[in-house]
Write an enzyme that holds these catalytic residues in place. Sequence first.
Site, short mmCIF file in Angstrom:
data_model
loop_
_atom_site.label_atom_id
_atom_site.label_comp_id
_atom_site.label_asym_id
_atom_site.label_seq_id
_atom_site.Cartn_x
_atom_site.Cartn_y
_atom_site.Cartn_z
N PHE A 139 -0.80 10.02 -8.09
CA PHE A 139 -0.77 8.33 -7.97
C PHE A 139 -1.19 7.71 -9.03
CE2 PHE A 139 -1.37 10.09 -3.37
CZ PHE A 139 0.10 10.20 -3.11
N CYS B 251 1.10 -1.07 -0.04
CA CYS B 251 0.04 0.00 0.05
C CYS B 251 0.88 1.32 0.23
CB CYS B 251 -0.80 0.02 1.20
SG CYS B 251 -2.27 1.37 1.23
N TRP C 299 2.44 1.56 -3.39
CA TRP C 299 1.31 2.20 -4.32
C TRP C 299 1.21 3.64 -4.62
CZ3 TRP C 299 -2.90 5.05 -3.92
CH2 TRP C 299 -3.85 4.93 -5.01
N HIS C 300 1.25 4.23 -3.52
CA HIS C 300 1.33 5.60 -3.27
C HIS C 300 2.28 6.35 -4.10
CE1 HIS C 300 -1.56 4.87 -0.01
NE2 HIS C 300 -2.26 5.97 -0.24
N GLY C 301 3.23 5.79 -4.18
CA GLY C 301 4.34 6.33 -5.08
C GLY C 301 5.88 5.73 -5.05
#
Length: 486
Positions: free
Chosen positions: A486, A320, A323-325
């Site tokens: 994102f 997670c 996933w954000h960056g």
Amino acid sequence: MNFNSGAFLLFLPAVTAVYWLIPHRGRKYWLLAASYFFYMYANPALILLLLASTAVDYCCGRGIERFRGRRSAMGLLLLVSVCVNLGLLFTFKYFDFFAGTVNSLCAAAGLPYQVPQLGLILPVGISFYTFQTMSYTIDVYRGDFCAERDLVTFALYVTYFPQLVAGPIESPGSLLPQLRAEHRPSWADFAAGVRLLLCGFFRKCVVADFCGIFVNAVFSSVEQANSLAVFCAGGLFCIQMYCDFAGYSEIAAGSARLMGVRLMRNFDRPYLAQSYTEFFRRWHISLNRWFTSYVYIPRGGGRRGKPRKLLNILAVFTLCGLWHGARWTYVLWGLYAAFWLCLESLLDVKSRFGPAWDCPMGRLARRCVMFLIFVPAALLFRAESVGQLGVIFQRLFTGWGFGGAYLQAALDQLGLSVLSLVQLVLCIVAMAKLYDWGRYDLPAAKTESQSAARLCSCVYLAAVIGLCWLALLQSQDAAIFAYFQF
């Protein structure tokens, strides 16, 4: 196209008006064309990736449906879908990040090897639409949803403009039937849509952008800030981050609601949470639901003993964070969240401490403690590099002091005057009422007086937003939504 732009303020009414004027059979074509225009507005070339993802997942879904019962063929088609989507995501979002990391390690070790970097532009919203299309093929594979036969309807599911670039990540079982259905104009839908739009714009353009002025003032020279300024900037960034993300979701839900489509609530007052576990049930609900459904539960969830549960939590929040960056600070943010979730699971906080603190003062105390725990998470999220993160935490823990001069220095570093402090407090107080204003399910008006009261309320809120916007942001440029990256 940014929601907080003049172009969108012209685009949305035009799309909505034409949508209701044309027959039902033509609406999906109109919405698809509008969605493609919305995505291509800034960079037309990026539509090729969206078309590729749409074509692959449509064909894979139809193929899985056709070969139902033949596990090997179904598995192969699912693998193709997942590999294509994750391959696009990795190439455009993470390849240069990992290549740079490898090159740094090689340079530190004195090795001549260098991985060439591609220098690709990050497509807007790629993390959202790849996850949404993957959820479709996975659900078809599981038998939870029948493959969509109409290519135009499926393409609209992938590209539906209100939630295309920053969510919420809708499940096919929720969004596809609504895109097929014939909607009729409804005052309840229109009233709810307007309220959600106004609340979303208030969160973003008034609260989030105003808080961002003071947050940016500290982080632009964080090495010179004292601990109080850094801590206050972290707390304000918590508010900015929430209002930015939740504001986008409310504008998306309001835009869709004008056309009769109901998107899910993506944020549910997360700072009222009394534990980290509860926080993630309220924060970015669609993303956490996606990881729960497609990563946590398939890995066994909490059904295979405590050690496996903790390992699953660690895996989910590491992914997670990534996933954000493409930054190690996001990974550290995920690990920080995983630490607190694992600790709460080990201590069994809810059953052990919940009853003893189940009183108004106890709930308030737990919420305050949780917010204090969220501040370091916000600093992890805000830091642009591990090096800057080190500076931030050094200032946070070593720059404390006392006295009027110390307090004045913190206010100066934040850029807070007495007037702006009053305005900031008013913004935060007003934000507390937005949940009631922005209800996703408003009952239909039963009398003319109720209807008139709602209309007056909408006009009043619009006037308040306009006045706040003029007062607070007349000299500020509109900031893009944070989740666009994102």
